[in-house]
Motif scaffolding. Sequence first.
Motif, PDB file in Angstrom:
ATOM      1  N   CYS A 153      13.234 -69.780 -29.958  1.00  0.00           N
ATOM      2  CA  CYS A 153      12.899 -69.649 -28.646  1.00  0.00           C
ATOM      3  C   CYS A 153      11.945 -68.361 -28.256  1.00  0.00           C
ATOM      4  CB  CYS A 153      14.231 -69.490 -27.538  1.00  0.00           C
ATOM      5  SG  CYS A 153      15.217 -70.967 -27.859  1.00  0.00           S
ATOM      6  N   GLY A 155       8.010 -66.935 -26.515  1.00  0.00           N
ATOM      7  CA  GLY A 155       6.662 -67.004 -27.283  1.00  0.00           C
ATOM      8  C   GLY A 155       6.428 -65.740 -28.576  1.00  0.00           C
ATOM      9  N   LEU A 205       2.758 -70.909 -26.650  1.00  0.00           N
ATOM     10  CA  LEU A 205       3.235 -71.129 -25.167  1.00  0.00           C
ATOM     11  C   LEU A 205       4.554 -71.631 -25.127  1.00  0.00           C
ATOM     12  CD1 LEU A 205       2.414 -70.999 -22.144  1.00  0.00           C
ATOM     13  CD2 LEU A 205       1.619 -73.324 -22.343  1.00  0.00           C
ATOM     14  N   ALA A 206       5.636 -70.758 -24.753  1.00  0.00           N
ATOM     15  CA  ALA A 206       6.935 -71.367 -24.853  1.00  0.00           C
ATOM     16  C   ALA A 206       7.311 -71.610 -23.337  1.00  0.00           C
ATOM     17  CB  ALA A 206       8.009 -70.430 -25.787  1.00  0.00           C
ATOM     18  N   ALA A 207       7.428 -72.834 -22.893  1.00  0.00           N
ATOM     19  CA  ALA A 207       7.961 -72.833 -21.555  1.00  0.00           C
ATOM     20  C   ALA A 207       9.493 -73.381 -21.438  1.00  0.00           C
ATOM     21  CB  ALA A 207       6.993 -73.979 -20.919  1.00  0.00           C
ATOM     22  N   ASP A 208      10.224 -72.913 -20.451  1.00  0.00           N
ATOM     23  CA  ASP A 208      11.366 -73.330 -20.163  1.00  0.00           C
ATOM     24  C   ASP A 208      12.445 -73.474 -21.268  1.00  0.00           C
ATOM     25  OD1 ASP A 208      10.609 -73.792 -17.601  1.00  0.00           O
ATOM     26  OD2 ASP A 208       9.923 -75.857 -18.046  1.00  0.00           O
ATOM     27  N   ASP A 209      12.387 -72.725 -22.475  1.00  0.00           N
ATOM     28  CA  ASP A 209      13.066 -72.728 -23.649  1.00  0.00           C
ATOM     29  C   ASP A 209      14.220 -71.607 -23.773  1.00  0.00           C
ATOM     30  OD1 ASP A 209      11.446 -70.722 -24.278  1.00  0.00           O
ATOM     31  OD2 ASP A 209      11.286 -71.484 -26.462  1.00  0.00           O
ATOM     32  N   THR A 215       8.183 -68.779 -18.372  1.00  0.00           N
ATOM     33  CA  THR A 215       7.265 -69.125 -19.549  1.00  0.00           C
ATOM     34  C   THR A 215       6.842 -68.000 -20.371  1.00  0.00           C
ATOM     35  OG1 THR A 215       6.482 -71.154 -18.585  1.00  0.00           O
ATOM     36  CG2 THR A 215       5.045 -70.100 -20.195  1.00  0.00           C
ATOM     37  N   SER A 235       6.319 -62.783 -20.677  1.00  0.00           N
ATOM     38  CA  SER A 235       7.032 -63.666 -20.011  1.00  0.00           C
ATOM     39  C   SER A 235       7.277 -63.396 -18.653  1.00  0.00           C
ATOM     40  CB  SER A 235       8.419 -63.524 -20.724  1.00  0.00           C
ATOM     41  OG  SER A 235       9.302 -64.445 -20.030  1.00  0.00           O
ATOM     42  N   THR A 238       6.650 -69.449 -14.633  1.00  0.00           N
ATOM     43  CA  THR A 238       5.537 -70.241 -15.114  1.00  0.00           C
ATOM     44  C   THR A 238       4.110 -70.355 -14.177  1.00  0.00           C
ATOM     45  OG1 THR A 238       7.174 -71.734 -16.178  1.00  0.00           O
ATOM     46  CG2 THR A 238       4.830 -72.686 -15.559  1.00  0.00           C
ATOM     47  N   ALA A 242       1.454 -69.537 -16.922  1.00  0.00           N
ATOM     48  CA  ALA A 242       0.593 -70.669 -17.249  1.00  0.00           C
ATOM     49  C   ALA A 242       0.592 -71.671 -16.164  1.00  0.00           C
ATOM     50  CB  ALA A 242       1.181 -71.375 -18.455  1.00  0.00           C
ATOM     51  N   PRO A 247      -1.906 -70.995 -21.155  1.00  0.00           N
ATOM     52  CA  PRO A 247      -1.965 -69.498 -20.809  1.00  0.00           C
ATOM     53  C   PRO A 247      -3.040 -68.812 -19.804  1.00  0.00           C
ATOM     54  CG  PRO A 247      -2.394 -69.830 -23.133  1.00  0.00           C
ATOM     55  CD  PRO A 247      -2.157 -71.392 -22.742  1.00  0.00           C
TER      56      PRO A 247
END
Length: 267
Positions: A153, A155, A205-209, A215, A235, A238, A242, A247
Amino acid sequence: MDSAGDSRTAKLPPGVPIVRALDRAIALLRAFRPEQPRLGLSELARQVGLDKGTTRRLLQTLQLNELVEHDDRSQTYALAVGLIELGSAVTTGRELRDVAGPYLTEIAEKTGATSFLWVHISGRALCVDRVRASLPHVDATWFAVGAQAPLNCGGGPRVILAYLDEAQRRQALALELPKRAPASQTDPELLWREADRIRTQGWELAADDFFIGLTGVGVPIFDRGGALAGALSISSLTSIVAPEGRPAHLDALQDAAMRIGARLLPA
């Protein structure tokens, strides 16, 4: 002895036992977390599986050495300043942190997001520095300096995973991979493919994880010899990181990572 104890004993040289009192004292220190900085005697005893008498004696010894402190009013314990002194001697990530510090501040100010600096350690990502953006409407538990994160989990941690060699990646994916949010990926085979994708792409790009609505974007940092030195990430909401599913500050992150890396000598 439980399986965890067996596993740790196997890492020692043959015939060298674990020093039980020291092991228990370390377990007490590790019971404290950023989200639980103060704990009572009963809770500490429960967490480490000891009776209150033994727990109290260990805590008193730690207190004598300024590693924990006791608040008489609340009857709780907390980590003390002696640990900060010990932490100042830790060499892991020191050069990277010293070089990257000004760039983290620059990125946080430029993007309005919290910036993080990560290094790899034993299959996890260690946060060695961060600069938190001043956004009072963002209420989340941010990784503190010194905290370790699994590589499934976020970015920065996912970028670390992407640039590990095969043996290191297998080690990381064999560890516990918590599902912090519905979008968290926990399947090792899927994460392996994702790591290949991130490595080819050069960023993540790590969204909602980690938290729904937040993000992260991460990029790798390479030293002058081309070896992975760590990861730089941001972070925030979002809408800041992004807004259109891409991004918004990738160029700034990659430029900062390149400038940091140019100042890092090969390990």
